[in-house]
Design a protein around this motif. Structure first.
Motif, mmCIF file in Angstrom:
data_model
loop_
_atom_site.group_PDB
_atom_site.id
_atom_site.type_symbol
_atom_site.label_atom_id
_atom_site.label_comp_id
_atom_site.label_asym_id
_atom_site.label_seq_id
_atom_site.Cartn_x
_atom_site.Cartn_y
_atom_site.Cartn_z
ATOM 1 N N HIS A 160 0.826 -1.208 0.000
ATOM 2 C CA HIS A 160 0.000 0.000 0.000
ATOM 3 C C HIS A 160 0.866 1.266 0.000
ATOM 4 O O HIS A 160 0.584 2.230 -0.730
ATOM 5 C CB HIS A 160 -0.932 0.021 1.211
ATOM 6 C CG HIS A 160 -2.105 -0.905 1.086
ATOM 7 N ND1 HIS A 160 -2.958 -0.875 0.014
ATOM 8 C CD2 HIS A 160 -2.578 -1.886 1.902
ATOM 9 C CE1 HIS A 160 -3.896 -1.794 0.162
ATOM 10 N NE2 HIS A 160 -3.686 -2.424 1.303
ATOM 11 N N ARG A 163 2.338 1.934 -3.320
ATOM 12 C CA ARG A 163 1.342 2.476 -4.239
ATOM 13 C C ARG A 163 1.111 3.967 -3.966
ATOM 14 O O ARG A 163 0.944 4.761 -4.892
ATOM 15 C CB ARG A 163 0.034 1.694 -4.103
ATOM 16 C CG ARG A 163 -0.968 1.975 -5.228
ATOM 17 C CD ARG A 163 -2.210 1.132 -5.098
ATOM 18 N NE ARG A 163 -1.894 -0.287 -5.177
ATOM 19 C CZ ARG A 163 -2.220 -1.186 -4.246
ATOM 20 N NH1 ARG A 163 -2.872 -0.810 -3.159
ATOM 21 N NH2 ARG A 163 -1.906 -2.449 -4.399
ATOM 22 N N ILE A 164 1.116 4.333 -2.688
ATOM 23 C CA ILE A 164 0.956 5.742 -2.322
ATOM 24 C C ILE A 164 2.091 6.577 -2.921
ATOM 25 O O ILE A 164 1.875 7.627 -3.524
ATOM 26 C CB ILE A 164 0.914 5.904 -0.785
ATOM 27 C CG1 ILE A 164 -0.412 5.384 -0.241
ATOM 28 C CG2 ILE A 164 1.131 7.367 -0.383
ATOM 29 C CD1 ILE A 164 -0.432 5.279 1.275
ATOM 30 N N ARG A 166 4.113 5.789 -5.385
ATOM 31 C CA ARG A 166 4.128 5.711 -6.841
ATOM 32 C C ARG A 166 3.094 6.650 -7.478
ATOM 33 O O ARG A 166 3.339 7.266 -8.517
ATOM 34 C CB ARG A 166 3.869 4.276 -7.279
ATOM 35 C CG ARG A 166 4.023 4.012 -8.775
ATOM 36 C CD ARG A 166 3.561 2.618 -9.102
ATOM 37 N NE ARG A 166 2.142 2.455 -8.774
ATOM 38 C CZ ARG A 166 1.604 1.305 -8.385
ATOM 39 N NH1 ARG A 166 2.349 0.230 -8.223
ATOM 40 N NH2 ARG A 166 0.306 1.225 -8.135
ATOM 41 N N ASP A 167 1.914 6.747 -6.821
ATOM 42 C CA ASP A 167 0.816 7.528 -7.394
ATOM 43 C C ASP A 167 0.758 8.963 -6.882
ATOM 44 O O ASP A 167 -0.138 9.721 -7.263
ATOM 45 C CB ASP A 167 -0.527 6.846 -7.100
ATOM 46 C CG ASP A 167 -0.613 5.464 -7.752
ATOM 47 O OD1 ASP A 167 0.176 5.192 -8.675
ATOM 48 O OD2 ASP A 167 -1.461 4.659 -7.311
ATOM 49 N N SER A 168 1.698 9.325 -6.007
ATOM 50 C CA SER A 168 1.612 10.633 -5.346
ATOM 51 C C SER A 168 1.813 11.803 -6.292
ATOM 52 O O SER A 168 1.350 12.921 -6.021
ATOM 53 C CB SER A 168 2.638 10.716 -4.208
ATOM 54 O OG SER A 168 3.962 10.571 -4.721
ATOM 55 N N GLU A 169 2.518 11.590 -7.410
ATOM 56 C CA GLU A 169 2.736 12.692 -8.339
ATOM 57 C C GLU A 169 1.415 13.152 -8.942
ATOM 58 O O GLU A 169 1.167 14.358 -9.085
ATOM 59 C CB GLU A 169 3.694 12.269 -9.445
ATOM 60 C CG GLU A 169 4.083 13.424 -10.362
ATOM 61 C CD GLU A 169 5.144 13.020 -11.360
ATOM 62 O OE1 GLU A 169 5.812 13.918 -11.899
ATOM 63 O OE2 GLU A 169 5.306 11.806 -11.610
ATOM 64 N N GLU A 170 0.547 12.184 -9.279
ATOM 65 C CA GLU A 170 -0.751 12.544 -9.846
ATOM 66 C C GLU A 170 -1.764 12.889 -8.763
ATOM 67 O O GLU A 170 -2.677 13.697 -9.005
ATOM 68 C CB GLU A 170 -1.279 11.392 -10.689
ATOM 69 C CG GLU A 170 -0.440 11.104 -11.932
ATOM 70 C CD GLU A 170 -1.025 9.973 -12.756
ATOM 71 O OE1 GLU A 170 -2.113 9.477 -12.408
ATOM 72 O OE2 GLU A 170 -0.392 9.591 -13.759
ATOM 73 N N LYS A 171 -1.609 12.292 -7.580
ATOM 74 C CA LYS A 171 -2.551 12.538 -6.482
ATOM 75 C C LYS A 171 -1.770 12.890 -5.208
ATOM 76 O O LYS A 171 -1.550 12.048 -4.331
ATOM 77 C CB LYS A 171 -3.415 11.309 -6.232
ATOM 78 C CG LYS A 171 -4.260 10.890 -7.438
ATOM 79 C CD LYS A 171 -5.048 9.626 -7.130
ATOM 80 C CE LYS A 171 -5.867 9.178 -8.323
ATOM 81 N NZ LYS A 171 -6.616 7.907 -8.028
ATOM 82 N N LEU A 174 -2.488 11.784 -1.464
ATOM 83 C CA LEU A 174 -2.181 10.452 -0.932
ATOM 84 C C LEU A 174 -1.063 10.504 0.111
ATOM 85 O O LEU A 174 -1.006 9.673 1.016
ATOM 86 C CB LEU A 174 -1.772 9.506 -2.069
ATOM 87 C CG LEU A 174 -2.864 9.079 -3.047
ATOM 88 C CD1 LEU A 174 -2.258 8.271 -4.191
ATOM 89 C CD2 LEU A 174 -3.934 8.249 -2.330
ATOM 90 N N ARG A 259 10.070 7.402 -4.973
ATOM 91 C CA ARG A 259 8.728 6.819 -5.056
ATOM 92 C C ARG A 259 8.750 5.317 -4.724
ATOM 93 O O ARG A 259 8.090 4.504 -5.384
ATOM 94 C CB ARG A 259 8.111 7.051 -6.438
ATOM 95 C CG ARG A 259 7.834 8.508 -6.753
ATOM 96 C CD ARG A 259 6.907 8.656 -7.937
ATOM 97 N NE ARG A 259 6.703 10.068 -8.263
ATOM 98 C CZ ARG A 259 7.461 10.736 -9.130
ATOM 99 N NH1 ARG A 259 8.442 10.116 -9.747
ATOM 100 N NH2 ARG A 259 7.213 12.006 -9.367
#
Length: 366
Positions: A160, A163-164, A166-171, A174, A259
């Motif tokens: 988890h 994933r946070i 990895r996806d933090s640039e777009e969101k 998180l 990331r």
């Protein structure tokens, strides 16, 4: 501890076969690709709750089948048990102990204990750190039920948090959860580190003794390597937890930039040394293989020390990969306990005091 019978239904290349096993040595013979390793994989799965050749349990289904099962009747600590693993192409694996469905894998993991030794293990010393972590985790999950639960939660947290990051640039929102996940990983990670440290300490002592029997002129030792901030892996969990927290907080900018999770026991390693030097870097092929033999046989001895009975030993065509001296060394140390051994060579069978012989052809006993 021994498996009395093993039933495979629609598993790998087995349609429906039942094996009545001898409490001593069981020789599984046949040509390559006939299903010998599949049988050992089924036996190991009843211990570890996973298939050692794949992370996808649905790959254990026979071609064209939607469901499969493995059923083992075995004795452990004087009690008779039945364990059934049910596989499905669409659902998660279901586990039944004595007819009752189990909610957690960790509740039955290690009820039946096995030690698996396959040709791939001979590369353990020179493989990546992940292979040696799996080696430690497979044993500890059988020996310590709480460890299995800690490891399961830690892996879930790690997934988890990754994933946070990895996806933090777009969101970016998180990242508000980064600290909560980091603190919980430090709490669980401290327990994992302590378990691994104590296990490695015992394992290396046994492995050194085994190695000395085959190569008395050399000395095997090892070092358990964990997060650099952990000053003492044997310290109370609370101290280790605080050191992990301090470390991950200092490395927050690096984690955000990379990331990925840079700190924690998911990076641990067990370095094996010969006469104080890295066996992976400086050991010959023969020395490296002897190190692996020593670790595997030491693992078996630790199980015996824990339970007073040997685990089921699964040898998957490993003897054919060894020279005659090492073959004899292994065979001389497995006189006690139940053994399932696969082989293609007739010469191996002549060295065994075999209790039962199974000849396998295309997933059937012939």
């Amino acid at each position: 501890m021994n498996i009395q019978s093993l039933i495979l239904g629609q598993f790998r290349n087995y349609e429906n076969e039942r094996f009545i096993l001898d409490p001593a040595v069981n020789l599984i013979c046949g040509e390559n690709g006939q299903g010998k390793t599949n049988l050992l994989e089924a036996a190991a799965a009843c211990s570890t709750m996973r298939l050692f050749r794949t992370s996808q349990k649905k790959e254990g289904l026979r071609f064209g089948s939607e469901h499969a099962f493995i059923q083992a009747d075995f004795t452990a600590k004087g009690r008779e048990n039945t364990l059934e693993l049910r596989f499905s192409r669409l659902k998660a694996m279901e586990i039944y102990k004595n007819g009752v469905r189990q909610k957690r894998q960790a509740d039955v993991q290690g009820l039946l204990k096995t030690v698996l030794f396959c040709p791939e293990d001979l590369a353990l010393i020179r493989a990546g750190a992940g292979a040696r972590r799996r080696f430690l985790d497979t044993a500890l999950c059988q020996l310590r039920p709480y460890y299995a639960r800690y490891l399961e939660e830690y892996n879930r947290l790690h997934e988890h948090k990754t994933r946070i990051l990895r996806d933090s640039e777009e969101k970016p929102s998180l990242l508000s959860m980064w600290e909560d996940f980091s603190l919980r990983m430090a709490h669980i990670g401290a327990q994992i580190i302590r378990y691994r440290a104590y296990y490695c300490n015992k394992l290396l002592a046994h492995a050194a003794a085994v190695y000395a029997d085959i190569a008395p002129q050399e000395k095997l030792s090892g070092v358990y390597r964990t997060v650099s901030a952990v000053t003492d892996p044997f310290a109370p969990a609370r101290q280790i937890e605080q050191e992990l927290i301090d470390h991950v907080m200092r490395h927050k900018p690096a984690e955000l930039a990379a990331r990925s999770c840079l700190s924690g026991p998911h990076k641990d390693d067990l370095e094996i040394l010969l006469d104080g030097r890295s066996a992976a870097s400086f050991g010959s092929q023969g020395q490296v293989r002897t190190c692996t033999l020593s670790l595997k046989l030491a693992e078996r001895e630790l199980f015996f020390d824990e339970d007073g009975e040997y685990p089921v030993l699964l040898l998957d065509d490993v003897l054919s990969e060894l020279d005659r001296r090492r073959q004899d060394f292994v065979l001389n140390r497995i006189a006690d306990g139940q053994v399932l051994i696969t082989c293609c060579e007739d010469g191996i069978s002549e060295k065994l005091r075999t209790g039962a012989v199974f000849c396998i052809q295309n997933g059937k006993i012939i």
